[in-house]
Design a protein around this motif. Sequence first.
Motif, PDB file in Angstrom:
ATOM      1  N   LEU A  10     -18.029 -23.283 -13.724  1.00 48.85           N
ATOM      2  CA  LEU A  10     -18.329 -24.608 -14.252  1.00 48.85           C
ATOM      3  C   LEU A  10     -17.681 -24.810 -15.617  1.00 48.85           C
ATOM      4  N   ALA A  11     -17.766 -23.800 -16.461  1.00 47.75           N
ATOM      5  CA  ALA A  11     -17.141 -23.895 -17.787  1.00 47.75           C
ATOM      6  C   ALA A  11     -15.621 -23.973 -17.661  1.00 47.75           C
ATOM      7  N   GLU A  12     -15.052 -23.195 -16.727  1.00 43.64           N
ATOM      8  CA  GLU A  12     -13.601 -23.221 -16.535  1.00 43.64           C
ATOM      9  C   GLU A  12     -13.153 -24.578 -15.988  1.00 43.64           C
ATOM     10  N   ALA A  13     -13.928 -25.144 -15.055  1.00 50.04           N
ATOM     11  CA  ALA A  13     -13.574 -26.450 -14.503  1.00 50.04           C
ATOM     12  C   ALA A  13     -13.652 -27.529 -15.579  1.00 50.04           C
ATOM     13  N   ALA A  14     -14.662 -27.454 -16.417  1.00 56.41           N
ATOM     14  CA  ALA A  14     -14.781 -28.429 -17.499  1.00 56.41           C
ATOM     15  C   ALA A  14     -13.622 -28.298 -18.476  1.00 56.41           C
ATOM     16  N   ARG A  15     -13.212 -27.069 -18.759  1.00 55.96           N
ATOM     17  CA  ARG A  15     -12.094 -26.850 -19.671  1.00 55.96           C
ATOM     18  C   ARG A  15     -10.802 -27.400 -19.075  1.00 55.96           C
ATOM     19  N   MET A  16     -10.592 -27.205 -17.767  1.00 49.63           N
ATOM     20  CA  MET A  16      -9.385 -27.707 -17.110  1.00 49.63           C
ATOM     21  C   MET A  16      -9.356 -29.244 -17.086  1.00 49.63           C
ATOM     22  N   ASP A  17     -10.535 -29.855 -17.040  1.00 50.12           N
ATOM     23  CA  ASP A  17     -10.616 -31.324 -17.059  1.00 50.12           C
ATOM     24  C   ASP A  17     -10.483 -31.901 -18.459  1.00 50.12           C
ATOM     25  N   GLY A  18     -10.346 -31.026 -19.437  1.00 50.07           N
ATOM     26  CA  GLY A  18     -10.162 -31.494 -20.807  1.00 50.07           C
ATOM     27  C   GLY A  18     -11.456 -31.736 -21.570  1.00 50.07           C
ATOM     28  N   ALA A  19     -12.563 -31.278 -21.025  1.00 47.18           N
ATOM     29  CA  ALA A  19     -13.843 -31.473 -21.711  1.00 47.18           C
ATOM     30  C   ALA A  19     -14.002 -30.449 -22.827  1.00 47.18           C
ATOM     31  N   GLY A  20     -14.418 -30.914 -23.998  1.00 52.64           N
ATOM     32  CA  GLY A  20     -14.679 -30.022 -25.114  1.00 52.64           C
ATOM     33  C   GLY A  20     -16.031 -29.340 -24.975  1.00 52.64           C
ATOM     34  N   PRO A  21     -16.365 -28.444 -25.904  1.00 47.17           N
ATOM     35  CA  PRO A  21     -17.639 -27.720 -25.815  1.00 47.17           C
ATOM     36  C   PRO A  21     -18.853 -28.637 -25.767  1.00 47.17           C
ATOM     37  N   MET A  22     -18.901 -29.648 -26.632  1.00 46.59           N
ATOM     38  CA  MET A  22     -20.073 -30.522 -26.672  1.00 46.59           C
ATOM     39  C   MET A  22     -20.152 -31.410 -25.429  1.00 46.59           C
ATOM     40  N   ARG A  23     -18.995 -31.785 -24.871  1.00 42.11           N
ATOM     41  CA  ARG A  23     -18.992 -32.564 -23.629  1.00 42.11           C
ATOM     42  C   ARG A  23     -19.540 -31.719 -22.484  1.00 42.11           C
ATOM     43  N   PHE A  24     -19.135 -30.457 -22.430  1.00 43.03           N
ATOM     44  CA  PHE A  24     -19.651 -29.536 -21.424  1.00 43.03           C
ATOM     45  C   PHE A  24     -21.154 -29.337 -21.613  1.00 43.03           C
ATOM     46  N   PHE A  25     -21.570 -29.223 -22.852  1.00 42.93           N
ATOM     47  CA  PHE A  25     -22.992 -29.062 -23.152  1.00 42.93           C
ATOM     48  C   PHE A  25     -23.786 -30.285 -22.703  1.00 42.93           C
ATOM     49  N   LYS A  26     -23.286 -31.474 -23.017  1.00 40.55           N
ATOM     50  CA  LYS A  26     -24.020 -32.708 -22.725  1.00 40.55           C
ATOM     51  C   LYS A  26     -24.014 -33.064 -21.238  1.00 40.55           C
ATOM     52  N   ASP A  27     -22.869 -32.908 -20.583  1.00 41.92           N
ATOM     53  CA  ASP A  27     -22.740 -33.372 -19.197  1.00 41.92           C
ATOM     54  C   ASP A  27     -23.088 -32.324 -18.147  1.00 41.92           C
ATOM     55  N   VAL A  28     -23.082 -31.048 -18.526  1.00 51.09           N
ATOM     56  CA  VAL A  28     -23.321 -29.996 -17.535  1.00 51.09           C
ATOM     57  C   VAL A  28     -24.613 -29.226 -17.834  1.00 51.09           C
ATOM     58  N   LEU A  29     -24.681 -28.650 -19.026  1.00 48.19           N
ATOM     59  CA  LEU A  29     -25.814 -27.771 -19.322  1.00 48.19           C
ATOM     60  C   LEU A  29     -27.137 -28.530 -19.484  1.00 48.19           C
ATOM     61  N   LEU A  30     -27.107 -29.668 -20.157  1.00 51.45           N
ATOM     62  CA  LEU A  30     -28.350 -30.408 -20.355  1.00 51.45           C
ATOM     63  C   LEU A  30     -28.984 -30.851 -19.038  1.00 51.45           C
ATOM     64  N   PRO A  31     -28.216 -31.450 -18.106  1.00 53.22           N
ATOM     65  CA  PRO A  31     -28.840 -31.814 -16.812  1.00 53.22           C
ATOM     66  C   PRO A  31     -29.362 -30.607 -16.037  1.00 53.22           C
ATOM     67  N   LEU A  32     -28.624 -29.491 -16.092  1.00 51.74           N
ATOM     68  CA  LEU A  32     -29.057 -28.307 -15.364  1.00 51.74           C
ATOM     69  C   LEU A  32     -30.348 -27.723 -15.932  1.00 51.74           C
ATOM     70  N   SER A  33     -30.552 -27.881 -17.236  1.00 51.84           N
ATOM     71  CA  SER A  33     -31.727 -27.297 -17.881  1.00 51.84           C
ATOM     72  C   SER A  33     -32.871 -28.292 -18.041  1.00 51.84           C
ATOM     73  N   ALA A  34     -32.825 -29.413 -17.318  1.00 53.83           N
ATOM     74  CA  ALA A  34     -33.840 -30.458 -17.488  1.00 53.83           C
ATOM     75  C   ALA A  34     -35.240 -29.962 -17.153  1.00 53.83           C
ATOM     76  N   THR A  35     -35.390 -29.197 -16.064  1.00 49.73           N
ATOM     77  CA  THR A  35     -36.731 -28.738 -15.689  1.00 49.73           C
ATOM     78  C   THR A  35     -37.270 -27.718 -16.692  1.00 49.73           C
ATOM     79  N   SER A  36     -36.401 -26.836 -17.161  1.00 46.89           N
ATOM     80  CA  SER A  36     -36.824 -25.874 -18.188  1.00 46.89           C
ATOM     81  C   SER A  36     -37.221 -26.587 -19.460  1.00 46.89           C
ATOM     82  N   THR A  37     -36.470 -27.628 -19.810  1.00 43.83           N
ATOM     83  CA  THR A  37     -36.783 -28.399 -21.008  1.00 43.83           C
ATOM     84  C   THR A  37     -38.122 -29.101 -20.872  1.00 43.83           C
ATOM     85  N   ALA A  38     -38.404 -29.655 -19.685  1.00 44.00           N
ATOM     86  CA  ALA A  38     -39.686 -30.327 -19.469  1.00 44.00           C
ATOM     87  C   ALA A  38     -40.844 -29.346 -19.600  1.00 44.00           C
TER      88      ALA A  38
END
Length: 284
Positions: A175-203
């Motif tokens: 997932l991180a490699e795909a985001a990097r290939m799409d030109g997403a920076g670290p914070m974009r990867f954090f916001k668009d990938v990691l935050l949605p995946l961790s929604a239940t843990s966050t709740a």
Amino acid sequence: MVERNRFLSILTHVVLILGVLVVAFPVYLTFVASTHTTQEVVQVPMPLSPGSHLLDNYKAALSGERSGGGSHAPVARMMTVSLVMALSIAIGKIAISLLSAFAIVYFRFPMRMAFFWAIFVTLMLPVEVRILPTYKVVSDLGLLNSYAGLTIPLIASATATFLYRQFFLTVPDELAEAARMDGAGPMRFFKDVLLPLSATSTAALFVIQFIYGWNQYLWPLLITTNESMYPVVLGIKQMMPTGGDAQVEWNVVMATAILAMLPPALVVTLMQKWFVKGLVDTEK
């Protein structure tokens, strides 16, 4: 397929009902006491059925208009302080823990693991060991009797950082490699990938940290001397005078206790599905 046993089923339900009664009876007794006069509450035996002073007692608690000893701070104000404190601590802990775990897992910098273990080791320090130095810092900064003093020292969480780190380690590197290939920076990867995946843990963490912040007693006891900054848990204790002949208005105290139970119970009820899913999700 497990065969159902009628005896075990009945026994299980009996144990569950007894457990509910043990937990619920003190709450019921508190509610009943909040509907009677002080004289009715202190008599032996106390009535076990609701009285006719419910509205009067809750109005006196919320407005602070009562005649007994102890603090006369309005419970409405105390609950506002507790709500601000609980939300600030919960949101602050989650935000800081997310970012710190993200940095530890996805960035390479010198002594990365040393910093992580330095955070983790703080779990071994009891609150009582850290509370006096923390009080000295807060006092020197002039943050006594303030929302900042109530919340900022409590928003760092080694436990939440550890939990988020363990979850981020399970996220596939692809997932991180795909985001990097799409030109997403670290914070974009954090916001668009990691935050949605961790929604239940966050709740789940939000529920836990909200209740942790709402139930704070020792820290507010040290840094608040102004009644207008009492959180409701501390306010319940301050409503009961410790000396002299001042009468304790137990009916108003019990009404305050019932009011103090409502927000945490409401949060758990509304977020129950997310809370359970965040704790038992097999992907965690």
